[in-house]
Motif scaffolding. Structure first.
Motif, PDB file in Angstrom:
ATOM      1  N   ARG A  23       6.192  -3.887 -21.908  1.00  0.00           N
ATOM      2  CA  ARG A  23       4.736  -3.929 -21.748  1.00  0.00           C
ATOM      3  C   ARG A  23       4.101  -4.400 -23.048  1.00  0.00           C
ATOM      4  O   ARG A  23       4.636  -4.195 -24.137  1.00  0.00           O
ATOM      5  CB  ARG A  23       4.211  -2.545 -21.421  1.00  0.00           C
ATOM      6  N   LEU A  24       2.900  -4.978 -22.905  1.00  0.00           N
ATOM      7  CA  LEU A  24       2.204  -5.492 -24.076  1.00  0.00           C
ATOM      8  C   LEU A  24       1.696  -4.329 -24.937  1.00  0.00           C
ATOM      9  O   LEU A  24       2.048  -4.201 -26.098  1.00  0.00           O
ATOM     10  CB  LEU A  24       1.047  -6.371 -23.606  1.00  0.00           C
ATOM     11  N   VAL A  51      -1.611  -1.936 -20.753  1.00  0.00           N
ATOM     12  CA  VAL A  51      -2.246  -3.178 -20.321  1.00  0.00           C
ATOM     13  C   VAL A  51      -1.276  -4.312 -20.581  1.00  0.00           C
ATOM     14  O   VAL A  51      -0.548  -4.315 -21.574  1.00  0.00           O
ATOM     15  CB  VAL A  51      -3.612  -3.393 -21.022  1.00  0.00           C
ATOM     16  N   ASP A  52      -1.207  -5.249 -19.627  1.00  0.00           N
ATOM     17  CA  ASP A  52      -0.322  -6.401 -19.754  1.00  0.00           C
ATOM     18  C   ASP A  52      -1.124  -7.657 -20.024  1.00  0.00           C
ATOM     19  O   ASP A  52      -2.344  -7.663 -19.890  1.00  0.00           O
ATOM     20  CB  ASP A  52       0.497  -6.576 -18.458  1.00  0.00           C
ATOM     21  N   LEU A  57      -7.923  -3.941 -17.806  1.00  0.00           N
ATOM     22  CA  LEU A  57      -7.910  -2.515 -17.499  1.00  0.00           C
ATOM     23  C   LEU A  57      -9.268  -1.959 -17.891  1.00  0.00           C
ATOM     24  O   LEU A  57      -9.704  -2.122 -19.026  1.00  0.00           O
ATOM     25  CB  LEU A  57      -6.807  -1.807 -18.304  1.00  0.00           C
ATOM     26  N   ALA A  58      -9.951  -1.323 -16.957  1.00  0.00           N
ATOM     27  CA  ALA A  58     -11.213  -0.677 -17.295  1.00  0.00           C
ATOM     28  C   ALA A  58     -10.955   0.792 -17.533  1.00  0.00           C
ATOM     29  O   ALA A  58     -10.294   1.444 -16.730  1.00  0.00           O
ATOM     30  CB  ALA A  58     -12.216  -0.864 -16.168  1.00  0.00           C
ATOM     31  N   ASP A 193      -6.834 -15.086 -32.566  1.00  0.00           N
ATOM     32  CA  ASP A 193      -6.122 -15.236 -31.302  1.00  0.00           C
ATOM     33  C   ASP A 193      -5.327 -13.993 -30.900  1.00  0.00           C
ATOM     34  O   ASP A 193      -4.105 -14.046 -30.747  1.00  0.00           O
ATOM     35  CB  ASP A 193      -5.168 -16.438 -31.421  1.00  0.00           C
ATOM     36  N   PRO A 194      -5.989 -12.863 -30.708  1.00  0.00           N
ATOM     37  CA  PRO A 194      -5.264 -11.628 -30.411  1.00  0.00           C
ATOM     38  C   PRO A 194      -4.676 -11.626 -29.003  1.00  0.00           C
ATOM     39  O   PRO A 194      -5.125 -12.378 -28.142  1.00  0.00           O
ATOM     40  CB  PRO A 194      -6.368 -10.569 -30.510  1.00  0.00           C
ATOM     41  N   GLU A 195      -3.647 -10.798 -28.819  1.00  0.00           N
ATOM     42  CA  GLU A 195      -3.042 -10.698 -27.484  1.00  0.00           C
ATOM     43  C   GLU A 195      -3.769  -9.672 -26.627  1.00  0.00           C
ATOM     44  O   GLU A 195      -3.751  -9.747 -25.411  1.00  0.00           O
ATOM     45  CB  GLU A 195      -1.571 -10.310 -27.627  1.00  0.00           C
ATOM     46  N   VAL A 196      -4.359  -8.684 -27.304  1.00  0.00           N
ATOM     47  CA  VAL A 196      -5.118  -7.665 -26.570  1.00  0.00           C
ATOM     48  C   VAL A 196      -6.508  -7.572 -27.190  1.00  0.00           C
ATOM     49  O   VAL A 196      -6.650  -7.558 -28.408  1.00  0.00           O
ATOM     50  CB  VAL A 196      -4.443  -6.276 -26.664  1.00  0.00           C
TER      51      VAL A 196
END
Lengths: 347, 337
Positions: A23-24, A51-52, A57-58, A193-196
């Motif tokens: 998973r991220l 979260v992926d 995701l809220a 450039d973040p992933e999350v």
């Protein structure tokens, strides 16, 4: 209607088996307490979510539910003291961030995980220009020259659709309107450039028409960059518009987690049900608002058993004694209620 | 149709913008409210919606006689409230009360709840003799759903929702006819909002109150109001009954506003077409010529820049709208609950 979305989801929730799970970002049984003069406030009591890439995701909850503290812990910006992490893990690409060195965490911040805040005016530094604050990251983290950093920053301002980006580069935050400031903050958070991306109430301070613009922008940028987005909010309307999955928080716990369509159609926790019944809808006429009685609990003194039991219309003796665990309910959802089945299958 | 208890006629409130310290020079005016007219009927709720900076809070201040209007008048039962003085003014103040937005700053932290709710009686001693005041305050506490035994507590001992109830009790103390509510629920949590809204409805039924309900949340306004006025940059863009505004809006601004409200139902998201407004609200110091909305309007023509549209009923619509090209458009698909 919901089956379409269900099929593309992988199995939800890390249940302790087989980690790292690929998973991220995963929050696993996180516990945080605030040691205050009045006693220990248990702000987060075992929160688990993930979260992926490309997923929204809220995290839904009222004030004091612990949704923002969870985000601060993920980012490593929790004020210590008074806040202390007393248990659990926050794993990014399977690696626990809570045990990393400060240097390692710093590298993840901005490039791995970035965050935007509710109040852009206080999140931006008033004595530096907006351009400087964006360019700073390129110079320090990427080692760019001043002119290159400026060029990249203007591109970022363009990306978030700030008109006349070049001219605005030297403007100070107070010269921007509320919506513009929020855009500038989004530009800043996306610079590396973040992933999350964690968005903590990004539109709460904005007017509806501007809110729609900002949510559009966030959705578009997320799609393009395949980012994982954690949207923290109390607004059930905004959530319904953009989320894929929802985690509902109450008194420092996740009380329900489900696909957005399932959650609105058949909530699996009395609290979620209560929330949905208590909001006025613009598309309904002569609606009866059914309220949730009472108040959210004090975190210094969380009720025994299920924390929602003093306000719950379905309360049974067992609720006062046993904390209901967050259990799987069908394939794609989970609820922390002893009577989750009854809630879902109510008529 | 009952007659208007409150009548607002061509109300204008401008604030000067000055430059210099010793030799102040007025260099312009913030046109916060710029020609607003409406009537409030006995026992009804008039919702006023608009985005920040549209002048809705200034309107509240003028209605409360906290600010003198630059021009125009506010008539309470035919009397111009800005002209009243002394005893007459004091009697008027009993009839119009205010509930404020922020329950944290609108209550004096050094006063107990009993003092806060009882203070109106000090100013208007004719309402309640000294001996009966404590009892009256406890009655009020009970009325708004608070424990009467908490009369000696301080505001910080209450939650946000409870504080808003204290504010409501204070507004009710003098048994007013009109309550101006300025964003009364926007600082509250979702589950508490509904409690306060239900309380306001219940009190209206009990005492026959008339509300001017000012808010930015269109869903909340729809739920509580019988008639709604939509404001933009100091002017009313459209006014009508709840049905007329929400189901048959004719002003492009109302249409855009309604389309941007998120509906708490994921099924609606694919069906919904949001009208995207570009840009921000222009400055009220220097509003656009002609129609104030024209800089963000997709229907704008040359006439919009030269001629300010009058708030009137145009052919093909059933309620007043300030647009040269007013046209019905269904935005929100309403169903009966």
């Amino acid at each position: 209607m919901s089956d379409i979305l269900v099929s593309e989801r992988s199995e939800p929730g890390a249940d302790g088996s087989g980690r790292p799970s690929g998973r991220l970002l995963e929050v696993d049984d996180l516990r945080v307490e605030f040691r205050t003069r009045d006693g220990v406030a248990k702000v987060i009591n075992g929160v688990t979510y993930h979260v992926d890439a490309g997923e929204t995701l809220a995290v839904l909850g009222e004030s004091g539910s612990g949704k923002s503290v969870t985000a601060q812990t993920i980012m490593g910006i929790l004020d210590t003291p008074p806040g202390f992490v007393t248990g659990g893990q926050v794993r990014f690409h399977g690696k626990d961030m809570l045990t990393m060195s400060a240097e390692e965490r710093r590298r993840i911040r901005g490039e791995g995980i970035a965050m935007i805040f509710q109040d852009a005016l206080s999140a931006l530094n008033p004595v530096f220009t907006v351009g400087f604050q964006i360019a700073e990251q390129f110079r320090i983290r990427r080692g760019m020259s001043r002119s290159d950093a400026k060029k990249r920053s203007i591109e970022m301002l363009d990306l978030v659709k700030i008109p006349n980006a070049k001219g605005r580069f030297n403007a100070y935050p107070h010269q921007f309107s509320g919506g513009m400031r929020q855009r500038a903050m989004i530009a800043m958070s996306l610079a590396l450039d973040p992933e999350v991306l964690i968005a903590d109430e990004p539109t709460t301070a904005l007017d509806v028409t501007v809110q729609a613009q900002i949510m559009d922008l966030l959705a578009e940028l997320q799609r393009e960059r395949q980012m994982g987005l954690i949207l923290i909010t109390h607004d059930l309307g905004v959530v319904a518009d953009v989320a894929d999955r929802i985690a509902v928080m109450y008194a420092g716990r996740i009380v329900e987690e489900a696909d957005v369509h399932e959650l609105y159609e058949k909530p699996g926790h009395p609290y979620t049900l209560g929330l949905l019944n208590s909001i006025p809808r613009i598309d309904e006429k002569g609606q009866q608002l059914r309220t949730i009685k009472g108040l959210p609990p004090s975190l210094l003194n969380i009720p025994s058993g299920c924390p929602f039991h003093p306000r719950c219309p379905m309360v049974q003796p067992v609720c006062r004694e046993k904390v209901p665990p967050l259990l799987q309910l069908g394939g794609t959802r989970a609820s922390a209620c002893h009577f989750a089945e009854e809630v879902v299958n109510r008529d | 149709m009952t007659e208007n208890i409150l009548e607002v006629r061509d109300l204008v409130k401008h604030y000067p913008v000055t430059r210099g310290i010793v030799f102040k020079k007025t260099i312009g005016h913030v046109k916060a409210v710029d020609g607003v007219s409406f009537g409030l009927r006995q026992g009804e709720t008039l919702g006023v919606v608009g985005e920040s900076g549209c002048g809705k809070s200034t309107l509240a201040r003028v209605l409360m006689n906290l600010e003198k209007p630059t021009a125009g008048s506010v008539l309470y039962k035919g009397q111009d409230i800005a002209r009243l003085k002394g005893g007459e003014l004091r009697r008027l103040r009993r009839q119009i009360q205010l509930v404020m937005q922020d329950p944290y700053t609108s209550l004096n932290p050094r006063m107990t709840v009993g003092d806060l709710i009882g203070e109106p009686f000090d100013i208007h001693p004719e309402v309640a003799p000294k001996a009966s005041r404590r009892g009256k305050v406890q009655e009020l506490l009970e009325l708004v759903g608070l424990n009467p035994e908490h009369i000696n507590r301080y505001p910080h001992q209450f939650s946000g929702g409870q504080r808003q109830r204290i504010g409501i009790a204070r507004a009710l103390a003098l048994r007013p006819e009109i309550i101006v509510c300025d964003e009364p629920v926007s600082a509250l949590d979702v589950s508490i909002q509904a409690q306060v809204m239900n309380l306001l409805e219940q009190l209206q039924g009990e005492f026959g109150l008339s509300y001017v309900f000012i808010a930015h949340d269109l869903s909340v306004v729809r739920h509580l109001s019988e008639r709604v006025a939509v404001m933009y940059l100091g002017k009313i863009a459209e006014i009508g009954t709840e049905d007329e505004i929400y189901e048959r809006p004719t002003h492009p601004y109302t249409q855009a506003l309604l389309s941007a409200v998120p509906v708490p139902d994921p099924k609606v998201r694919e069906q919904k077409a949001i009208i995207r407004l570009t840009g921000d609200v222009p400055s009220p110091v220097d509003p656009p010529s002609g129609c104030r909305f024209r800089t963000r309007c997709w229907k704008a023509q040359d006439v919009c820049a030269t001629e300010p549209p009058v708030l009137e009923i145009r052919p093909g619509s059933d309620h007043p709208s300030a647009c040269h090209f007013a046209e019905k458009r269904e935005i929100v698909v309403t169903h009966e609950a």
